[in-house]
Each structure stands twice: as structure tokens, then as C-alpha cells.
Design an enzyme around this catalytic site. Structure first.
Site, mmCIF file in Angstrom:
data_model
loop_
_atom_site.group_PDB
_atom_site.id
_atom_site.type_symbol
_atom_site.label_atom_id
_atom_site.label_comp_id
_atom_site.label_asym_id
_atom_site.label_seq_id
_atom_site.Cartn_x
_atom_site.Cartn_y
_atom_site.Cartn_z
ATOM 1 N N MET A 31 -7.048 1.901 -5.993
ATOM 2 C CA MET A 31 -7.735 0.862 -5.228
ATOM 3 C C MET A 31 -7.891 1.275 -3.848
ATOM 4 S SD MET A 31 -5.820 -2.565 -6.873
ATOM 5 C CE MET A 31 -4.285 -2.308 -5.975
ATOM 6 N N HIS A 35 -3.243 8.162 -0.358
ATOM 7 C CA HIS A 35 -2.220 8.777 0.217
ATOM 8 C C HIS A 35 -1.797 10.117 -0.704
ATOM 9 C CE1 HIS A 35 0.142 6.986 -2.839
ATOM 10 N NE2 HIS A 35 -0.223 5.634 -2.563
ATOM 11 N N HIS A 38 -1.784 9.633 -4.470
ATOM 12 C CA HIS A 38 -3.290 9.674 -5.223
ATOM 13 C C HIS A 38 -3.668 10.818 -5.116
ATOM 14 C CE1 HIS A 38 -3.137 5.491 -3.362
ATOM 15 N NE2 HIS A 38 -3.562 5.331 -4.675
ATOM 16 N N GLN A 62 -6.539 -8.525 -10.717
ATOM 17 C CA GLN A 62 -5.251 -8.211 -10.897
ATOM 18 C C GLN A 62 -4.253 -8.774 -9.627
ATOM 19 O OE1 GLN A 62 -6.004 -3.908 -10.574
ATOM 20 N NE2 GLN A 62 -3.986 -3.934 -9.639
ATOM 21 N N LYS A 150 4.801 6.280 -10.947
ATOM 22 C CA LYS A 150 5.318 5.099 -10.292
ATOM 23 C C LYS A 150 5.103 3.776 -10.556
ATOM 24 C CE LYS A 150 5.021 2.933 -6.054
ATOM 25 N NZ LYS A 150 3.872 1.954 -5.734
ATOM 26 N N LEU A 185 5.455 6.796 -2.289
ATOM 27 C CA LEU A 185 4.426 6.484 -1.325
ATOM 28 C C LEU A 185 3.840 5.413 -2.136
ATOM 29 C CD1 LEU A 185 3.161 10.109 -0.362
ATOM 30 C CD2 LEU A 185 4.563 8.629 0.576
ATOM 31 N N SER A 187 0.510 2.515 -0.965
ATOM 32 C CA SER A 187 -0.639 2.012 -0.016
ATOM 33 C C SER A 187 0.159 0.867 0.720
ATOM 34 C CB SER A 187 -1.690 1.609 -0.725
ATOM 35 O OG SER A 187 -2.236 2.478 -1.357
HETATM 36 P P1 AMP Z 1 -3.308 2.291 -6.612
HETATM 37 O O1 AMP Z 1 -4.339 2.544 -5.679
HETATM 38 O O2 AMP Z 1 -1.990 1.859 -6.000
HETATM 39 O O3 AMP Z 1 -3.733 1.375 -7.707
HETATM 40 O O4 AMP Z 1 -2.890 3.554 -7.538
HETATM 41 C C1 AMP Z 1 -3.722 4.422 -8.019
HETATM 42 C C2 AMP Z 1 -2.944 5.366 -9.056
HETATM 43 O O5 AMP Z 1 -2.057 6.162 -8.258
HETATM 44 C C3 AMP Z 1 -1.914 4.529 -10.063
HETATM 45 O O6 AMP Z 1 -2.102 5.386 -11.082
HETATM 46 C C4 AMP Z 1 -0.803 4.817 -9.132
HETATM 47 O O7 AMP Z 1 0.332 5.030 -10.211
HETATM 48 C C5 AMP Z 1 -0.893 6.236 -8.651
HETATM 49 N N1 AMP Z 1 0.295 6.235 -7.542
HETATM 50 C C6 AMP Z 1 0.459 5.492 -6.601
HETATM 51 N N2 AMP Z 1 1.480 5.693 -5.769
HETATM 52 C C7 AMP Z 1 1.993 6.971 -6.206
HETATM 53 C C8 AMP Z 1 2.789 7.908 -5.862
HETATM 54 N N3 AMP Z 1 3.635 7.915 -4.818
HETATM 55 N N4 AMP Z 1 3.109 8.970 -6.762
HETATM 56 C C9 AMP Z 1 2.177 9.060 -7.885
HETATM 57 N N5 AMP Z 1 1.064 8.483 -8.098
HETATM 58 C C10 AMP Z 1 1.044 7.273 -7.357
#
Ligand code: AMP
Length: 287
Positions: A31, A35, A38, A62, A150, A185, A187
Site C-alpha cells: 500500500m 520502508h 517492504h 479493506q 508481520k 516497521l 507505514s
Molecule cells: P502494507 O504496505 O502495509 O500493506 O505491506 C505490504 C507488505 O509488506 C505486506 O506483505 C506486509 O506484511 C509487508 N510488511 C509490512 N511491514 C513489514 C515489516 N516490518 N517486515 C516485513 N514485511 C513487512
């Protein structure tokens, strides 16, 4: 920039068409507000696949709260620069109307996987996640898709989605990337002020407490969870939404800890909601 920015489904399919069946297509759905967590997913995909696709899409389906959707951090220029630096081939950056030209009539029923943890407090959240993941899989057609541990409930749901619908995609789970003090970590961490940032790590500390109790032989999930929750300091800025011990595959609470369990929690720090989890294994000395 070398990364190709595709804003339409047609453009992403056309970009991938020549690579399909020539090389492995690795896919990292995000999304945005990227960081180092990702980045770990992208680097893993880069090592394993000849072609890497990252999607950046804040999925309205979502979000259960309109204010959370409106306040979700958006840093597209930095995200594209990071994708470029990490050697991403295609960044898929659709507008909401590209993914949902009309409100979807058909969505994914995730069954009991959404009964607990985040599913309880965020009704419809995982239906929205599973639906957009299925759509993105149909658009990109990856060989392997990378998800962070995570978001353990999300990962379990995606694994079942692929198994239950016979999708020819392998799912890779990537370990959680943390700050030096243990904070996972996220967002959403950017929304924390200095005080909230100091308090936020208490969720990880509580989960580590559960892990240590289990390593020492504790078996009653309610006692383990209650003692772990007590690690989180009182105060009006902090509210523990849940701390539960669940089966890592079914996401159902365990009646007794007699094998590996997932300790997972959600903590509100002011109006920012943070989640984290750790695997706990009674068979492993030292947790
Ligand atoms: P998001 O942008 O929050 O939807 O996350 C996108 C992907 O990055 C998802 O598969 C998350 O599980 C993964 N992700 C987010 N934070 C972390 C983290 N600290 N360590 C590893 N993967 C992460």
C-alpha cells in the site's frame, strides 16, 4: 528511472507479456509508504525472480474507517525512487477507479480465518484484503508472491486463498523487519510522535513475554496472554485491542499450548493502531 510505472491493467499486462514463461515473475503487493520491511520483500523477490513487480495501491475495500483511509500515508515519489534503487522492473500504481470501476458484487469469503485477531475488530477488512489480492493475482499473474510475516493473519489467509482456489502461485513469507529496539516497521509508525514511539515498543515486549512464558513451559493461553498484556503500561494514550494465542494456520485460539502457536496483538497508541506477532514454540529451549 529504470522502473516502468504502469497505471492501467492493460499496461501492466503488456509489460509482463514478453517476460511470461521466459523468467519467474515475482510480485510484492503493497500500500506504499515503503520502508525497510517492504524493501526486504522486494530484495527477496529480486534474488529469486528474473522480473519483479511491486504494486502500490491503498485498497479502499479493506479500510473499515474512512478517517484511517484518508490519513493513510502516501509517499509515491519516494516509493518509486526506492523501487528503482532496488531494481524493480514494473511498479503497478493504479487509481482506485482502475481496480474498482464499479463496486464489486463478488468478493472473497474468508470463512473462519477472519473470526479472531484483526478480523474481529475490523469487520470486512480481510474480505477486502483477500478480494484485492485475488484481483492483483489475476492482473499480474505472478509465479511467486511475497508477503510479510508481520501481517500473519493476512499471510495465512493468502495461503488458504491460493490453496482453496487452486491458484498456480507460490506464496513466500518474509520475516518481520524491526527497529533496533524491536518495534516492527510499519507505514503507520510515521504517525507516532516521540512519546508514542517510545510507548509503541511495549507491544513487542508483551509478545516476547508470552514467548518466554511458553519457552519456560506455560500452557494455559489465558494466563500467558494476561501476564503478557500486563507488560503494557497503563495510560490513556495506550489501549490493547487484543493479545491472543492462535494456531498459526487456522488463526483459531488454542485451548492449550502444546505445539507452536502465534502470539499476536494490536495496540492503539493514541489514534494509531499497530499490530505485531511472534511465533512461540514450547519445544525450543529459550523460546
Ligand atoms: P502494507 O504496505 O502495509 O500493506 O505491506 C505490504 C507488505 O509488506 C505486506 O506483505 C506486509 O506484511 C509487508 N510488511 C509490512 N511491514 C513489514 C515489516 N516490518 N517486515 C516485513 N514485511 C513487512
Amino acid at each position: 528511472m529504470n522502473v516502468y510505472r504502469a497505471e492501467t491493467i492493460e499496461a501492466v499486462r503488456a509489460a509482463l507479456q514478453p517476460r511470461r514463461h521466459q523468467t519467474r515473475i515475482g510480485f510484492v503487493p503493497t500500500m506504499g509508504a515503503l520502508h525497510a520491511g517492504h524493501a526486504r520483500l522486494i530484495e527477496t523477490a529480486r534474488r529469486e525472480c528474473g522480473c519483479v513487480v511491486v504494486s502500490i495501491f491503498v485498497n479502499p475495500l479493506q479500510f473499515d474507517r474512512a478517517d484511517d483511509l484518508a490519513r493513510y500515508p502516501r509517499t509515491l515519489d519516494e516509493d518509486l525512487a526506492l523501487c528503482d534503487a532496488l531494481g524493480v522492473d514494473v511498479a503497478f500504481v493504479p487509481a482506485a477507479g482502475e481496480i474498482y470501476p464499479v463496486e464489486p458484487e463478488c468478493t472473497v469469503d474468508i470463512g473462519r480465518l477472519g473470526e479472531h485477531l484483526c478480523g474481529r475488530g475490523r469487520p470486512g477488512h480481510f474480505r477486502g484484503v483477500a478480494t484485492v489480492v485475488l484481483k492483483l493475482f489475476a492482473i499480474v499473474g505472478p509465479d511467486t508472491a511475497y508477503f510479510g510475516e508481520k501481517d500473519a493473519q493476512q499471510l495465512a489467509i493468502v495461503r488458504r486463498l491460493v490453496a482453496d482456489f487452486n491458484l498456480p502461485i507460490s506464496i513466500a513469507g518474509v520475516p518481520t523487519v524491526r527497529e533496533p529496539d524491536g518495534l516492527a516497521l510499519s507505514s503507520r509508525n510515521r504517525r507516532l510522535d516521540a512519546c508514542g514511539r517510545r510507548q509503541a515498543v511495549s507491544l513487542y515486549a508483551a509478545l516476547q513475554h508470552a514467548r518466554a512464558s511458553i519457552a519456560r513451559g506455560a500452557t494455559d493461553p489465558h494466563t500467558i496472554a494476561a501476564e503478557a498484556a500486563a507488560v503494557i503500561p497503563g495510560g490513556e494514550n495506550l489501549r490493547l485491542e487484543y493479545l491472543e494465542l492462535v494456531d498459526p494456520n487456522t488463526m483459531q485460539p488454542v485451548p492449550r499450548v502444546d505445539g507452536p502457536v502465534l502470539a499476536a496483538g494490536a495496540l492503539w497508541v493514541g489514534d494509531t493502531r499497530l499490530i505485531d506477532n511472534v511465533m512461540c514454540d514450547p519445544a525450543r529451549a529459550g523460546g
